[in-house]
Scaffold this active site. Structure first.
Site, PDB file in Angstrom:
ATOM      1  N   VAL A 136       0.855  -1.201   0.000  1.00 55.73           N
ATOM      2  CA  VAL A 136       0.000   0.000   0.000  1.00 55.73           C
ATOM      3  C   VAL A 136       0.886   1.245   0.000  1.00 55.73           C
ATOM      4  O   VAL A 136       1.765   1.381   0.846  1.00 55.73           O
ATOM      5  CB  VAL A 136      -0.914   0.056   1.248  1.00 55.73           C
ATOM      6  CG1 VAL A 136      -1.823   1.298   1.188  1.00 55.73           C
ATOM      7  CG2 VAL A 136      -1.758  -1.197   1.371  1.00 55.73           C
ATOM      8  N   LYS A 209      -6.124  -1.799  -1.659  1.00 60.12           N
ATOM      9  CA  LYS A 209      -5.341  -1.086  -0.642  1.00 60.12           C
ATOM     10  C   LYS A 209      -6.241  -0.665   0.534  1.00 60.12           C
ATOM     11  O   LYS A 209      -5.823  -0.720   1.698  1.00 60.12           O
ATOM     12  CB  LYS A 209      -4.655   0.128  -1.273  1.00 60.12           C
ATOM     13  CG  LYS A 209      -3.580  -0.281  -2.281  1.00 60.12           C
ATOM     14  CD  LYS A 209      -3.146   0.874  -3.159  1.00 60.12           C
ATOM     15  CE  LYS A 209      -2.051   0.446  -4.132  1.00 60.12           C
ATOM     16  NZ  LYS A 209      -1.778   1.459  -5.157  1.00 60.12           N
TER      17      LYS A 209
END
Ligand code: NDP
Ligand code: HSE
Length: 437
Positions: A136, A209
């Site tokens: 992420v 994410k």
């Protein structure tokens, strides 16, 4: 004095990220050895096409193999680094490694968001480390703060721009007045957008994410399937102009919030969609292909994380940080923090999420139109915050911004408006976040 035994690494994947991992391992070898207390050594590199031209990589060509599983199973491998991507065969490889007690470092957001639970369970079974900082927001140190530094606090919201490609496109539309297709073309020419940009522009990448961030922030397993997702292909130059008129801009946001349901129970809301935010919002000035994530925690207050969310070298920086942590743990016999999912909060359906809408309507210009339109909002118990009208002969444009209401009520309002014969068209519907409007 005897030399410390090297920590042996199996690298799976040698593409955009993998090649930069190799270069950083080579360039920083001495510093890494000093920081870890033992040298890092590549035991092998698994790729799909053995014959592929890979430039002048600083590694022995004999290290390359096309048999990833055999490499993982070797007794001399301590840490497995996965920078291949996708669900299979990556999941099989990583489960095999973790169950065998080998540490795993991965950048694979798709796998973690779809089935992170299987990886965490395998890590627990094998008493092994599972690190995934690069999955992420690329280079931005974000997961470690959520996974460790903020574990004494209570995170209430994580709001972010976590996709660089779409941020480049929206920033370009805001700066130049370009439409989506024109801005996408520019992003492709400059190498930001992939040949097939679907995962980025339709919000799948950001949703993966969002699932990873929400899982960490709220101590709850959240998968990509739990995340409400709406892409940004429908954002027009007109929407951006309208946002500007209101002192706002439009960003593709990932929003994960701790919420309270109608019965007082605690749950979470996780969504990805384009939203209007005021220019004064901390995320409004995040331009180009940068990422930024705004975390709110009860004790810490607001925290902002900003940096490069993609690209070989920035992503490799995050991978290297994880390799160092995993190698240190190997040497000291300690472990990474294990998964924390004790809260088991329910993910709230999007219809229950409280949000605000910005609705732009082309309507007939005659007496009673405004009252009829306002009546539709009232019928769905949606309160109007502002109305702007501009007229053109017998046509008028209405721009309405609502107060906060359940998303289902707002969506039903838009459906009812579309059925009115005085409404010629609904030019745009955008969610509004962060005090805009
Ligand atoms: P690439 O497509 O550039 O590289 C993928 C690599 O995996 C290639 O070396 C390829 O081999 C290898 N590979 C594919 N299939 C197999 C297989 N079956 N067996 C062995 N090797 C295989 O991907 P990226 O480097 O861009 O991305 C890697 C991971 O990092 C993904 O999970 C991605 O989501 C994540 N990530 C990427 C970012 C970026 O900016 N690129 C940012 C953040 C995360 P070959 O070289 O022979 O084709
Ligand atoms: N395609 C992604 C982006 C890469 O544009 O942000 C990083 O995950």
């Amino acid at each position: 004095m005897s030399q410390p035994k090297p920590v042996r690494l199996a690298l799976l994947g040698c593409g955009t990220v993998g090649t930069e991992v190799i270069r950083l391992l080579h360039e920083q070898a001495d510093d890494l050895t000093a920081r870890i207390g033992a040298p890092l050594e590549l035991a092998g590199i698994a790729v799909r096409r053995l014959g592929r031209e890979r430039g002048d990589l600083p590694v022995d060509p004999a290290l390359f193999t096309s048999d990833a599983l055999a490499l993982i199973k070797r007794d001399d491998v301590d840490v497995v680094i996965e920078v291949v991507g996708g669900i299979e065969p990556a999941r099989t490889w990583l489960v095999e490694a973790l169950r065998a007690g080998k540490s795993v470092v991965t950048a694979n957001k798709a796998l973690l968001a779809e089935d992170g639970g299987t990886l965490h369970d395998a890590a627990a079974d094998g008493n092994a480390d599972l690190y995934y900082e690069a999955s992420v927001a690329g280079a931005i140190p974000l997961l470690r703060p959520l996974r460790e530094s903020l574990h004494g606090d209570r995170v209430t919201a994580v709001t972010g721009i976590v996709n660089g490609t779409t941020n480049f496109i929206l920033s370009s539309m805001a700066a130049t007045g370009a439409g989506f297709n024109e801005a996408l073309e520019e992003a492709t020419e400059l190498g930001y957008a992939e040949a097939d940009p679907t995962a980025d522009v339709e919000g799948f990448d950001a949703a993966a994410k969002a699932a990873i961030l929400a899982s960490l922030a709220f101590h709850t397993r959240v998968t990509a399937a739990d995340v409400f997702r709406e892409g940004m292909t429908g954002v027009t130059a007109g929407d951006m102009a309208s946002a500007k008129e209101m002192g706002c801009t439009i960003k593709l946001l990932c929003i994960a919030q701790r919420t309270t349901g109608p019965d007082g129970s605690e749950n979470v809301s996780v969504r990805v969609h384009p939203a209007m935010i005021p220019l004064t919002h901390p995320l409004a000035s995040v331009g180009d292909a940068f990422n930024a994530v705004f975390v709110e925690a009860e004790g810490a207050g607001p925290l902002m994380f900003y940096g490069r969310g993609a690209g070989g070298r920035p992503t490799a920086s995050a991978v290297l940080g994880d390799i160092v942590a995993a190698a240190r743990n190997k040497l000291t016999g300690t472990r990474a923090p294990s998964e924390s999912n004790y809260a088991e909060l329910t993910v709230r359906p999007i219809g229950e999420s409280l949000t605000r809408y910005h609705i732009s309507l082309d309507v007939a210009e005659r007496p009673g139109v405004l009252a009829t339109v306002a009546g539709v909002f009232a019928q769905h118990e949606v309160s109007i915050a502002t109305v702007r009208q501009s007229g053109r002969a017998d046509d008028a444009k209405l721009v309405i911004v609502t107060h906060s209401a359940p998303d289902a009520a707002l969506a039903a309002t838009v459906e009812s408006l579309a059925r009115l014969d005085i409404v010629r068209s609904i030019a745009s519907v955008l969610r509004v976040e962060g005090g805009a409007g």
